[in-house]
Design a protein around this motif. Structure first.
Motif, short mmCIF file in Angstrom:
data_model
loop_
_atom_site.label_atom_id
_atom_site.label_comp_id
_atom_site.label_asym_id
_atom_site.label_seq_id
_atom_site.Cartn_x
_atom_site.Cartn_y
_atom_site.Cartn_z
N LEU A 163 0.93 -1.00 -0.02
CA LEU A 163 -0.38 0.60 -0.18
C LEU A 163 0.49 1.09 -0.32
O LEU A 163 1.61 1.52 0.56
N ASP A 164 0.44 2.02 -1.01
CA ASP A 164 1.41 3.55 -1.05
C ASP A 164 0.92 4.29 -0.82
O ASP A 164 -0.21 5.21 -0.98
N GLU A 165 1.07 5.38 0.03
CA GLU A 165 0.27 5.75 1.11
C GLU A 165 -1.05 5.82 1.37
O GLU A 165 -1.49 7.02 0.92
N PRO A 166 -1.75 4.77 1.88
CA PRO A 166 -3.65 4.82 1.99
C PRO A 166 -3.62 5.50 2.67
O PRO A 166 -5.21 5.93 3.04
N THR A 167 -3.01 6.41 4.05
CA THR A 167 -3.26 7.04 5.18
C THR A 167 -3.65 8.40 4.42
O THR A 167 -3.46 9.92 5.09
N THR A 168 -2.76 9.07 3.41
CA THR A 168 -2.65 9.95 3.03
C THR A 168 -3.45 11.13 2.85
O THR A 168 -4.52 11.05 1.57
#
Ligand code: ADP
Ligand code: MG
Length: 246
Positions: A163-168
């Motif tokens: 997961l690439d920056e799921p919370t950005t």
């Protein structure tokens, strides 16, 4: 999970150069099976580049990535079908509803009806999106949109989740829900690689790999690292270490 079971990945001395600009300077990382690995660093530090190399989407100039299944070396091709990848800029279909997305991926992955039904219900319950299944993706909030992306990736029960920056750019409540979803996956014994630029999320991972300007500067269990560095938070630790870089 049995000790030694699951997928693990070992990255050795990886160097990547974009038009003479070095994005990764000989980085080595150990992604042990069954853990939640956080690759943490500011914008432009090389997180996406590292993930894309691990996924075999980019070729490093130097160095290598080795994959293991139950401790035995395997080619990437052997585990590729079990990897789910959620890119940083994920493009869902703005006009399609949540349910239409789930049905699209059900067909793409050829899921049997009973498997799909169970998975859909489970994912809608943990994401708390059940009441929004008819809403088009283009009308979802940032957090809901990310959760939908994650649901699509999780429909086929991956063994490795990237997961690439799921919370950005996600509101604090949805951020917490996204992390809860990841813990739920972790309980099922999968390997998770997640990137973030939020230092406060480091403590949520089983193991953190802090990178800055294409260099790994520290890796380990969050609590052990804080103790070792005499820092109270990862913000503090990161700023101190980054300042000490040449
Ligand atoms: P992060 O994901 O941590 O924000 P990236 O891996 O995207 O960092 O980028 C690392 C560095 O490599 C940045 O300086 C970025 O500008 C550069 N970079 C990334 N992809 C490319 C590309 N395709 N071409 C040129 N430079 C790139
Ligand atoms: Mg990135």
């Amino acid at each position: 999970m049995n000790p030694g079971a699951g997928v693990s990945i070992s990255v050795k001395d990886v160097r990547k150069v974009f038009k003479k600009f070095p994005a990764l300077h000989g980085v080595s990382l150990e992604f042990e099976a069954g853990k939640m690995h956080g690759i943490i660093g500011p914008e432009g530090s090389g997180k996406t580049t590292m993930l894309r190399i691990v996924l075999g989407l980019l070729t490093p100039a130097e160095g290598s990535v080795a994959y293991f299944d139950g401790g035995r070396p395997v080619p990437l091709e052997a585990i590729r079908p079990s990897i789910a990848y959620m890119p940083q800029a994920q493009s869902l279909y703005a006009d399609l509803s949540i349910d239409e997305h789930l049905e699209f991926f059900r067909d793409l992955y050829s899921l049997p009806p009973d498997v799909y039904k169970k998975k859909r219900e489970e994912l809608l319950a943990i994401t708390r999106l059940a009441e929004f299944v008819d809403r088009p993706a283009g009308k979802l909030s940032g957090g809901m949109y990310k959760k939908l992306g994650l649901m699509c990736a999780l429909l086929r029960s991956p063994r490795v989740l990237v997961l690439d920056e799921p919370t950005t750019g996600v509101d604090p409540i949805s951020r917490r829900e996204l992390w809860a979803l990841l813990y739920h996956m972790l309980d099922q014994g999968i390997l998770i690689l997640v990137t973030t630029a939020y230092m406060d999320e480091a403590e949520r991972c089983s193991k953190v790999h802090l990178i800055e300007a294409g260099k790994l500067f520290i890796a380990g269990e969050p609590r052990v690292l804080l103790e070792q560095e005499g820092a109270r938070t990862f913000d503090e630790l990161f700023i101190r270490r980054a300042e000490a870089l040449p």
